[in-house]
Design a protein around this motif. Structure first.
Motif, PDB file in Angstrom:
ATOM      1  N   MET A   1       0.838  -1.202   0.000  1.00 15.60           N
ATOM      2  CA  MET A   1       0.000   0.000   0.000  1.00 15.60           C
ATOM      3  C   MET A   1       0.866   1.243   0.000  1.00 15.60           C
ATOM      4  SD  MET A   1      -2.934   1.492   0.188  1.00 15.60           S
ATOM      5  CE  MET A   1      -3.464   3.145   0.479  1.00 15.60           C
ATOM      6  N   ILE A   2       0.675   2.144  -0.971  1.00 15.41           N
ATOM      7  CA  ILE A   2       1.405   3.395  -1.018  1.00 15.41           C
ATOM      8  C   ILE A   2       0.643   4.424  -0.193  1.00 15.41           C
ATOM      9  CG2 ILE A   2       2.278   5.209  -2.522  1.00 15.41           C
ATOM     10  CD1 ILE A   2       2.219   3.170  -4.777  1.00 15.41           C
ATOM     11  N   GLU A   3       1.304   5.045   0.740  1.00 16.02           N
ATOM     12  CA  GLU A   3       0.649   6.034   1.584  1.00 16.02           C
ATOM     13  C   GLU A   3       0.694   7.383   0.900  1.00 16.02           C
ATOM     14  OE1 GLU A   3       1.747   7.883   5.804  1.00 16.02           O
ATOM     15  OE2 GLU A   3       1.022   5.836   5.910  1.00 16.02           O
ATOM     16  N   VAL A   4      -0.485   8.000   0.794  1.00 16.51           N
ATOM     17  CA  VAL A   4      -0.566   9.311   0.166  1.00 16.51           C
ATOM     18  C   VAL A   4      -0.143  10.359   1.174  1.00 16.51           C
ATOM     19  CG1 VAL A   4      -2.087  10.958  -0.951  1.00 16.51           C
ATOM     20  CG2 VAL A   4      -2.470   8.515  -1.252  1.00 16.51           C
ATOM     21  N   GLY A   5       0.833  11.166   0.843  1.00 16.11           N
ATOM     22  CA  GLY A   5       1.343  12.144   1.799  1.00 16.11           C
ATOM     23  C   GLY A   5       0.959  13.559   1.446  1.00 16.11           C
ATOM     24  N   PRO A 113      -6.619  -8.257  12.377  1.00 15.30           N
ATOM     25  CA  PRO A 113      -7.640  -7.294  11.958  1.00 15.30           C
ATOM     26  C   PRO A 113      -7.276  -6.466  10.731  1.00 15.30           C
ATOM     27  CG  PRO A 113      -6.403  -6.434  13.809  1.00 15.30           C
ATOM     28  CD  PRO A 113      -5.887  -7.828  13.564  1.00 15.30           C
ATOM     29  N   TYR A 114      -8.314  -6.075  10.010  1.00 17.50           N
ATOM     30  CA  TYR A 114      -8.212  -5.049   8.978  1.00 17.50           C
ATOM     31  C   TYR A 114      -9.533  -4.292   8.944  1.00 17.50           C
ATOM     32  CZ  TYR A 114     -10.797  -8.275   5.856  1.00 17.50           C
ATOM     33  OH  TYR A 114     -11.724  -9.125   5.297  1.00 17.50           O
ATOM     34  N   GLN A 156      -9.938  -0.854   1.842  1.00 16.71           N
ATOM     35  CA  GLN A 156      -9.561  -1.474   3.101  1.00 16.71           C
ATOM     36  C   GLN A 156      -8.088  -1.263   3.418  1.00 16.71           C
ATOM     37  OE1 GLN A 156     -10.490  -5.590   1.763  1.00 16.71           O
ATOM     38  NE2 GLN A 156      -8.409  -6.102   2.401  1.00 16.71           N
ATOM     39  N   THR A 157      -7.792  -1.410   4.701  1.00 19.54           N
ATOM     40  CA  THR A 157      -6.416  -1.302   5.174  1.00 19.54           C
ATOM     41  C   THR A 157      -5.694  -2.626   4.978  1.00 19.54           C
ATOM     42  OG1 THR A 157      -6.934  -2.063   7.410  1.00 19.54           O
ATOM     43  CG2 THR A 157      -7.188   0.288   6.976  1.00 19.54           C
ATOM     44  N   ALA A 158      -4.439  -2.611   5.306  1.00 19.63           N
ATOM     45  CA  ALA A 158      -3.673  -3.854   5.352  1.00 19.63           C
ATOM     46  C   ALA A 158      -4.109  -4.681   6.560  1.00 19.63           C
ATOM     47  CB  ALA A 158      -2.178  -3.533   5.459  1.00 19.63           C
ATOM     48  N   VAL A 159      -3.826  -5.966   6.494  1.00 18.68           N
ATOM     49  CA  VAL A 159      -4.067  -6.870   7.623  1.00 18.68           C
ATOM     50  C   VAL A 159      -2.876  -6.786   8.570  1.00 18.68           C
ATOM     51  CG1 VAL A 159      -4.399  -9.280   8.319  1.00 18.68           C
ATOM     52  CG2 VAL A 159      -5.447  -8.420   6.198  1.00 18.68           C
ATOM     53  N   ILE A 160      -3.151  -6.645   9.850  1.00 22.17           N
ATOM     54  CA  ILE A 160      -2.094  -6.678  10.862  1.00 22.17           C
ATOM     55  C   ILE A 160      -2.230  -7.970  11.647  1.00 22.17           C
ATOM     56  CG2 ILE A 160      -1.136  -5.595  12.929  1.00 22.17           C
ATOM     57  CD1 ILE A 160      -1.814  -2.927  11.795  1.00 22.17           C
ATOM     58  N   TRP A 168      -2.408   1.214  12.221  1.00 20.41           N
ATOM     59  CA  TRP A 168      -2.330   1.204  10.759  1.00 20.41           C
ATOM     60  C   TRP A 168      -1.674   2.475  10.218  1.00 20.41           C
ATOM     61  CZ3 TRP A 168      -6.973  -0.807  12.926  1.00 20.41           C
ATOM     62  CH2 TRP A 168      -7.233  -2.149  12.632  1.00 20.41           C
ATOM     63  N   ASN A 169      -2.173   3.622  10.660  1.00 18.58           N
ATOM     64  CA  ASN A 169      -1.729   4.912  10.099  1.00 18.58           C
ATOM     65  C   ASN A 169      -1.771   4.876   8.574  1.00 18.58           C
ATOM     66  OD1 ASN A 169      -1.258   6.532  12.384  1.00 18.58           O
ATOM     67  ND2 ASN A 169       0.706   5.537  12.757  1.00 18.58           N
ATOM     68  N   GLU A 170      -2.881   4.375   8.056  1.00 16.72           N
ATOM     69  CA  GLU A 170      -3.048   4.204   6.613  1.00 16.72           C
ATOM     70  C   GLU A 170      -4.078   5.184   6.086  1.00 16.72           C
ATOM     71  OE1 GLU A 170      -3.834   0.466   3.972  1.00 16.72           O
ATOM     72  OE2 GLU A 170      -2.846  -0.214   5.794  1.00 16.72           O
ATOM     73  N   GLU A 171      -3.786   5.817   4.943  1.00 16.48           N
ATOM     74  CA  GLU A 171      -4.697   6.782   4.341  1.00 16.48           C
ATOM     75  C   GLU A 171      -5.423   6.164   3.153  1.00 16.48           C
ATOM     76  OE1 GLU A 171      -2.386  10.214   3.469  1.00 16.48           O
ATOM     77  OE2 GLU A 171      -2.482  10.975   5.525  1.00 16.48           O
ATOM     78  N   LEU A 172      -6.743   6.292   3.149  1.00 14.70           N
ATOM     79  CA  LEU A 172      -7.593   5.777   2.088  1.00 14.70           C
ATOM     80  C   LEU A 172      -8.430   6.922   1.544  1.00 14.70           C
ATOM     81  CD1 LEU A 172      -8.880   2.585   3.970  1.00 14.70           C
ATOM     82  CD2 LEU A 172      -6.885   2.758   2.482  1.00 14.70           C
ATOM     83  N   MET A 173      -8.846   6.820   0.275  1.00 12.19           N
ATOM     84  CA  MET A 173      -9.592   7.895  -0.374  1.00 12.19           C
ATOM     85  C   MET A 173     -10.928   7.390  -0.897  1.00 12.19           C
ATOM     86  SD  MET A 173      -7.705  10.779  -0.476  1.00 12.19           S
ATOM     87  CE  MET A 173      -7.764  11.712  -2.005  1.00 12.19           C
ATOM     88  N   LEU A 174     -11.962   8.204  -0.731  1.00 11.02           N
ATOM     89  CA  LEU A 174     -13.290   7.918  -1.264  1.00 11.02           C
ATOM     90  C   LEU A 174     -13.811   9.141  -2.009  1.00 11.02           C
ATOM     91  CD1 LEU A 174     -14.946   6.183   1.822  1.00 11.02           C
ATOM     92  CD2 LEU A 174     -14.701   5.122  -0.426  1.00 11.02           C
ATOM     93  N   SER A 175     -14.452   8.923  -3.151  1.00  3.45           N
ATOM     94  CA  SER A 175     -15.154  10.014  -3.818  1.00  3.45           C
ATOM     95  C   SER A 175     -16.497  10.215  -3.130  1.00  3.45           C
ATOM     96  CB  SER A 175     -15.362   9.691  -5.299  1.00  3.45           C
ATOM     97  OG  SER A 175     -16.076   8.484  -5.435  1.00  3.45           O
ATOM     98  N   VAL A 176     -16.938  11.455  -3.058  1.00  6.01           N
ATOM     99  CA  VAL A 176     -18.184  11.789  -2.359  1.00  6.01           C
ATOM    100  C   VAL A 176     -19.177  12.357  -3.365  1.00  6.01           C
ATOM    101  CG1 VAL A 176     -19.249  13.132  -0.517  1.00  6.01           C
ATOM    102  CG2 VAL A 176     -16.919  12.246  -0.240  1.00  6.01           C
TER     103      VAL A 176
END
Length: 278
Positions: A1-5, A113-114, A156-160, A168-176
């Motif tokens: 997963m590439i994290e968007v910064g 979990p994820y 979804q996030t990665a599985v830990i 996680w500290n994972e960033e995900l994007m959704l269109s609204v």
């Protein structure tokens, strides 16, 4: 997963392959021109490299081909039962899944979990940078897949592995879309040889965030300040009131959620609103 910064990193990814001679909209461009560019950039992913692709969980090669063709041809919702309509998008929601605390045990002594996020039923998804999974329900026996099937978009996030307090500290994007609803959050335990077990769920009301952002307009014109609030009540899963702030020119909201329909577990998130013209 590439994290968007941030926006610069996101632009570097989503605008990596803009065709030669293609002009990005400028400050004097119309709303329609900016909207078309945003849709090409995020929703159609026309400027992404091929490895950052959208895949379908339940599809054949012919379904994928037909679906891709219809997406590239038009953003219009077509149905034999409904008049032709245009789906309007008002912005992007960046969700940073920070951590979970005291999650439920679903294996022997722990869980893997994820987190899964869903925003209603959308025509076109955006956009986990790595990969988006779309579940498609076909309408009857027609060989045409209308965009009005409202593909259920999940990211979804990665599985830990083996962790009841994952970070996680994972960033995900959704269109609204213009007619948006709450974001549905679900936590699952990953299983290799059986169906993944649910570890709780909750709904996130994004109306306070979006309304506050639209009232204040360009957040870069303001210093750091509180501009809104989602209040804790018996009707939601908030652990405490969720504050909407302008922080360093961005509209953000910290959300702490007590998972529902499960014995225990909390999830901590950070939301950020990105309007179409940003």
């Amino acid at each position: 997963m590439i994290e968007v910064g941030g926006n610069s990193s996101a632009n570097a990814i989503y605008e990596a392959y803009i065709p030669e001679g293609y002009s990005k909209p400028g400050p004097d461009s119309t709303h329609d021109e900016r909207s078309r560019f945003i849709r090409s950039k995020y929703e159609l992913q026309e400027f992404l490299k091929s490895s950052l692709r959208i895949t379908s969980r339940k599809s054949s090669a012919s379904i994928q081909s037909s679906f891709s063709t219809k997406i590239l041809d038009s953003f219009r919702i077509k149905s034999s039962k409904e008049p032709e309509t245009v789906v309007e998008y008002i912005g992007l929601l960046k969700v940073k899944v920070v951590k979970g605390i005291n999650l439920a045990i679903r294996d022997m002594l722990t869980s893997d979990p994820y987190v899964v996020l869903t925003l209603g039923k959308q025509v076109i998804p955006v956009l986990q940078v790595d990969e988006v999974v779309i579940t498609i329900g076909l309408d009857g026996d027609s060989d045409f897949i209308p965009l009005s099937i409202k593909a259920l978009v999940t990211i979804q996030t990665a599985v830990i592995k083996s962790n009841l307090n994952p970070v996680w500290n994972e960033e995900l994007m959704l269109s609204v879309p213009q007619n948006f609803g709450p974001v549905k959050l679900q936590v699952y335990d990953y299983d290799t040889f059986s169906a993944d077990d649910i570890m709780g769920e909750a709904e996130i009301d994004i109306q306070p965030l979006i309304t506050s952002a639209m009232v204040y307009g360009d957040p870069e014109m303001f210093s750091n300040m509180q501009i809104g609030k989602w209040l804790k009540s018996q009707d939601n899963a908030l652990i405490e009131d969720s504050i909407v702030n302008i922080i360093d020119g961005k509209v953000k909201q910290q959300v702490s959620i007590k998972l529902q329909n499960v014995e225990c577990g909390e999830i901590y998130l950070q939301l950020e609103w990105l309007p179409l013209d940003q």
